[in-house]
Each structure stands twice: as structure tokens, then as C-alpha cells.
Design a protein around this motif. Sequence first.
Motif, PDB file in Angstrom:
ATOM      1  N   UNK A 188       0.828  -1.210   0.000  1.00  0.00           N
ATOM      2  CA  UNK A 188       0.000   0.000   0.000  1.00  0.00           C
ATOM      3  C   UNK A 188       0.866   1.266   0.000  1.00  0.00           C
ATOM      4  N   UNK A 189       1.877   1.283   0.856  1.00  0.00           N
ATOM      5  CA  UNK A 189       2.718   2.479   0.966  1.00  0.00           C
ATOM      6  C   UNK A 189       3.688   2.604  -0.202  1.00  0.00           C
ATOM      7  N   UNK A 190       4.027   1.486  -0.822  1.00  0.00           N
ATOM      8  CA  UNK A 190       4.935   1.558  -1.968  1.00  0.00           C
ATOM      9  C   UNK A 190       4.268   2.204  -3.180  1.00  0.00           C
ATOM     10  N   UNK A 191       2.954   2.262  -3.202  1.00  0.00           N
ATOM     11  CA  UNK A 191       2.277   3.006  -4.266  1.00  0.00           C
ATOM     12  C   UNK A 191       2.602   4.493  -4.179  1.00  0.00           C
ATOM     13  N   UNK A 192       2.979   4.961  -2.989  1.00  0.00           N
ATOM     14  CA  UNK A 192       3.419   6.342  -2.816  1.00  0.00           C
ATOM     15  C   UNK A 192       4.925   6.476  -2.981  1.00  0.00           C
ATOM     16  N   UNK A 193       5.673   5.571  -2.383  1.00  0.00           N
ATOM     17  CA  UNK A 193       7.129   5.695  -2.358  1.00  0.00           C
ATOM     18  C   UNK A 193       7.783   5.216  -3.653  1.00  0.00           C
ATOM     19  N   UNK A 194       7.130   4.293  -4.346  1.00  0.00           N
ATOM     20  CA  UNK A 194       7.572   3.805  -5.667  1.00  0.00           C
ATOM     21  C   UNK A 194       8.995   3.254  -5.631  1.00  0.00           C
ATOM     22  N   UNK A 195       9.235   2.337  -4.694  1.00  0.00           N
ATOM     23  CA  UNK A 195      10.564   1.759  -4.535  1.00  0.00           C
ATOM     24  C   UNK A 195      10.658   0.325  -5.056  1.00  0.00           C
ATOM     25  N   UNK A 196       9.605  -0.177  -5.664  1.00  0.00           N
ATOM     26  CA  UNK A 196       9.648  -1.533  -6.191  1.00  0.00           C
ATOM     27  C   UNK A 196       9.845  -2.569  -5.116  1.00  0.00           C
ATOM     28  N   UNK A 197       9.115  -2.453  -4.009  1.00  0.00           N
ATOM     29  CA  UNK A 197       9.334  -3.331  -2.870  1.00  0.00           C
ATOM     30  C   UNK A 197       8.898  -4.769  -3.130  1.00  0.00           C
ATOM     31  N   UNK A 198       8.120  -5.000  -4.164  1.00  0.00           N
ATOM     32  CA  UNK A 198       7.664  -6.368  -4.459  1.00  0.00           C
ATOM     33  C   UNK A 198       8.591  -7.088  -5.431  1.00  0.00           C
ATOM     34  N   UNK A 199       9.707  -6.480  -5.765  1.00  0.00           N
ATOM     35  CA  UNK A 199      10.570  -7.008  -6.839  1.00  0.00           C
ATOM     36  C   UNK A 199      11.077  -8.414  -6.577  1.00  0.00           C
ATOM     37  N   UNK A 200      11.213  -8.806  -5.307  1.00  0.00           N
ATOM     38  CA  UNK A 200      11.805 -10.113  -5.004  1.00  0.00           C
ATOM     39  C   UNK A 200      10.754 -11.191  -4.766  1.00  0.00           C
ATOM     40  N   UNK A 201       9.465 -10.847  -4.835  1.00  0.00           N
ATOM     41  CA  UNK A 201       8.429 -11.869  -4.617  1.00  0.00           C
ATOM     42  C   UNK A 201       8.545 -12.941  -5.695  1.00  0.00           C
TER      43      UNK A 201
END
Length: 198
Positions: A182-195
Motif C-alpha cells: 500500500x505504501x509503496x504506491x506512494x514511495x515507488x521503490x519496487x518493494x515487491x521485486x523479489x516476490x
Amino acid sequence: MQILDGAGYRIPVVADLLRRVAERARGHVAVACTAAFPMADDWTDYNIAPFEVVDTPLADADVEISEGRADGLCLTVPRETGDPGTADALVVRLAMLEVPYRVPLELSAARLAGAGERLARWRSNVAEWATAPGRPMNREYATRAEGALADDLDAPSALATLDRLADDADVPPGAKLETFIHLDLLLALGLVAAIGSA
């Protein structure tokens, strides 16, 4: 919103963050820059959507972002110093968000290394949490981070909230996952890249 000047990476990152925060508040934000602004580069690696290019500065912009101006409707963002070199673009984005946008920023090797380690740790956490049973997002942590961003784009406090959430043993992994996404939609850091990675 319009970008007035600045040739570095930081001003577009701040403009993109402001656009994302305003749109989360159900606003519609158009970001414009003049043809002289160096946006011919491909900024998608930084998770920055293209800006509108205009021939002359807008006379009716609600907010301006500039390296040099300072008035009631202008966010003044000092240009970063140092060279990101071959650092991953999202590591550079994180390093920029770790410092309040009004404060001078040096993209030193140590700062980039620290940001790289933080981003790698979060991505690893997110990949691990993705294997846990699903749970609703943690509204308390999400509200805290969103509130920080709404308060003069306090990205460092929002990032610190993610650190606290990651370490909070009382929040189930599935809730951590949903909150980070949810918060990465604001920060745009690609936090799901390793899933899904081994």
C-alpha cells in the motif's frame, strides 16, 4: 504543478512523490516542465511517469518546484551533489527520500550503500511475507506513514515507519505485506521485486 529548473535527479523525484501523495488524497495532478528541462532521459527506471512538456512556464500553476526560488507556492529543492554512478535507480530514489527535500543531499558511496542495503532488506522481507497467510493491511502504520508524507513530504519519517513495521513482532506477516505494498504506491521503490524469487 510545474518544475522550473534543476538538472539533477532529485527535483523530478520530489515532484513525482508530491504527485503521488496528492493523488492519494483524491486530487488530480498534472506536472509540467518546459522543453528546456532535461526530461528527455528515460526516467521510468526511477518509477517517474512522464511529465507534460510545455513551451513556456505556466502562469497558473498551483505549486512550483525549483532549485532556486522560495515563495509561498514554491518547493525549493537543492540539487543533489555527488554521482550515483552505476547504482540502481531505485536505490538512488531511496537515498533521496531518506533526506528531507529541503536539506542538501550528497549522493556519497556510503549513502548509496546504506540505501541499497535497506532496500534489499525490505524486498527480502516482502518476499518472505508473501508466503504467509493473507491479512488486512495494518491501518495504524499506514496512517502514520501517510500522515508523515502529507506533512511537508516528510519521506524520512514515512521510511522510518516502514522500518518499525518490519521489526514489529505483533503485526502478522500478511498484514506487513499489505501495508508495505500500500505504501509503496506512494514511495515507488519496487518493494515487491523479489516476490517469487528463489
